[in-house]
Design an enzyme around this catalytic site. Sequence first.
Site, PDB file in Angstrom:
ATOM      1  N   SER A   1     105.228  67.763  59.953  1.00 50.18           N
ATOM      2  CA  SER A   1     105.039  69.213  60.045  1.00 50.18           C
ATOM      3  C   SER A   1     105.657  70.203  58.747  1.00 50.18           C
ATOM      4  CB  SER A   1     106.011  69.789  61.090  1.00 50.18           C
ATOM      5  OG  SER A   1     105.351  69.412  62.316  1.00 50.18           O
TER       6      SER A   1
ATOM      7  N   ASN B   1      96.914  63.378  54.644  1.00 41.21           N
ATOM      8  CA  ASN B   1      96.714  62.351  55.623  1.00 41.21           C
ATOM      9  C   ASN B   1      95.656  62.883  56.868  1.00 41.21           C
ATOM     10  OD1 ASN B   1      96.429  60.181  57.790  1.00 41.21           O
ATOM     11  ND2 ASN B   1      98.451  60.351  58.315  1.00 41.21           N
ATOM     12  N   TRP B   2      94.402  62.686  56.787  1.00 45.89           N
ATOM     13  CA  TRP B   2      93.473  63.546  57.762  1.00 45.89           C
ATOM     14  C   TRP B   2      93.650  62.826  59.113  1.00 45.89           C
ATOM     15  CZ3 TRP B   2      88.367  64.017  54.283  1.00 45.89           C
ATOM     16  CH2 TRP B   2      88.557  64.762  53.187  1.00 45.89           C
ATOM     17  N   LYS B   3      94.023  61.699  59.005  1.00 47.21           N
ATOM     18  CA  LYS B   3      94.053  60.829  60.454  1.00 47.21           C
ATOM     19  C   LYS B   3      92.618  60.975  61.132  1.00 47.21           C
ATOM     20  CE  LYS B   3      98.703  62.469  61.189  1.00 47.21           C
ATOM     21  NZ  LYS B   3      99.756  62.934  61.929  1.00 47.21           N
TER      22      LYS B   3
ATOM     23  N   GLU C   1     102.100  56.467  64.194  1.00 48.19           N
ATOM     24  CA  GLU C   1     100.981  56.449  64.907  1.00 48.19           C
ATOM     25  C   GLU C   1     100.325  54.955  65.108  1.00 48.19           C
ATOM     26  OE1 GLU C   1      98.865  59.486  63.484  1.00 48.19           O
ATOM     27  OE2 GLU C   1     100.239  60.927  63.978  1.00 48.19           O
TER      28      GLU C   1
ATOM     29  N   GLY D   1     103.425  66.408  63.369  1.00 53.03           N
ATOM     30  CA  GLY D   1     102.671  67.158  64.431  1.00 53.03           C
ATOM     31  C   GLY D   1     103.170  68.166  65.400  1.00 53.03           C
TER      32      GLY D   1
ATOM     33  N   GLY E   1      99.941  65.963  57.144  1.00 51.57           N
ATOM     34  CA  GLY E   1      98.867  65.825  58.256  1.00 51.57           C
ATOM     35  C   GLY E   1      98.188  67.321  58.490  1.00 51.57           C
ATOM     36  N   GLY E   2      98.359  67.757  59.469  1.00 52.68           N
ATOM     37  CA  GLY E   2      97.704  69.089  59.818  1.00 52.68           C
ATOM     38  C   GLY E   2      97.472  69.988  58.533  1.00 52.68           C
TER      39      GLY E   2
ATOM     40  N   HIS F   1     102.325  53.976  59.343  1.00 50.05           N
ATOM     41  CA  HIS F   1     102.240  55.362  59.973  1.00 50.05           C
ATOM     42  C   HIS F   1     102.837  54.858  61.291  1.00 50.05           C
ATOM     43  CE1 HIS F   1     101.427  59.140  61.414  1.00 50.05           C
ATOM     44  NE2 HIS F   1     101.581  59.561  60.237  1.00 50.05           N
TER      45      HIS F   1
ATOM     46  N   GLU G   1     109.231  59.807  57.379  1.00 47.47           N
ATOM     47  CA  GLU G   1     108.552  60.738  58.380  1.00 47.47           C
ATOM     48  C   GLU G   1     109.418  60.528  59.823  1.00 47.47           C
ATOM     49  OE1 GLU G   1     104.073  61.520  57.155  1.00 47.47           O
ATOM     50  OE2 GLU G   1     104.335  59.656  58.494  1.00 47.47           O
TER      51      GLU G   1
HETATM   52  P1  PGA Z   1     101.944  66.605  60.217  1.00 50.36           P
HETATM   53  O1  PGA Z   1     101.687  64.920  60.004  1.00 50.36           O
HETATM   54  O2  PGA Z   1     101.862  67.069  58.903  1.00 50.36           O
HETATM   55  O3  PGA Z   1     100.943  67.048  61.057  1.00 50.36           O
HETATM   56  O4  PGA Z   1     103.090  66.638  61.057  1.00 50.36           O
HETATM   57  C1  PGA Z   1     102.310  64.086  58.954  1.00 50.36           C
HETATM   58  C2  PGA Z   1     102.011  62.796  58.953  1.00 50.36           C
HETATM   59  O5  PGA Z   1     101.676  62.098  60.304  1.00 50.36           O
HETATM   60  O6  PGA Z   1     101.663  62.093  58.032  1.00 50.36           O
END
Ligand code: PGA
Length: 249
Positions: A212, A9-11, A96, A172, A233-234, A94, A166
């Site tokens: 994470s 997930n590049w966001k 966010e 994050g 994500g990251g 998600h 999640e």
């Molecule tokens: P993260 O994000 O791996 O940076 O914690 C995961 C996500 O939000 O899908």
Amino acid sequence: MRTKMVAGNWKMNKTLQEGVALATELKETVKNPSCAVVIGTPFIHLATVSELLKGSPIKVAAENCADKDKGAFTGEVSAAMVKSTGAEYVILGHSERRAYYHEDYAILREKVRLALDNGLKPIFCIGEVKEEREAGKQNEIVKAQLEGSVFNLTAEEWNNITLAYEPVWAIGTGLTATPEQAQEMHAYIRSLVAEKYGKQAAEDTTILYGGSCNEKNAAELFANEDVDGGLIGGAALIGEKFRAIIAAR
Ligand code: PGA
């Protein structure tokens, strides 16, 4: 047998050129993965990256789609538009989007409906915030999220759903859920799916862990029976790290 999967997930990261560079690198280096591999990119990357990844095992996901079919909704991108780029998946629910863009159960129900009606496969995210976990309410929260937005689907529609647990406190933050916490919640989620859609459907449902998850802890998380892979994500922004997570699956 359920599908094992590692999804990125590049966001809101990477310009088009940077995204193309990463997708190109992944295409050249991920040739025979032992699991399904998906990358979730910003809307503007979808068409180019989908075209670029033709013939590669890597599939493409949008990170969102509109809760409306079409029309005067300035700035929105419909499920049909996403599908027309060649993307196969869409990340929905998600945390966010829920927190910053006020996507509630009803809005997400519409998005899931439109995604499925347009032939997209939702990767549907659920998970509790820190205060809810501290109050021991995590099970009740994920149950409400499932009942609120996806347990209205027919058994046939359910086959196109991938779930991602999640925990919001882990996203994050570097605070990964322990393998035990992940396994416990994934088993609970699977039991809810079994109650709703039957034991076989539950067995066949892919449930990813996200929050994470990185190249160092992925193997330990994926070793759990009910953890079928990760939503990353990251660590999905760096080819080498993403590849190491794929290799851990
Ligand atoms: P993260 O994000 O791996 O940076 O914690 C995961 C996500 O939000 O899908």
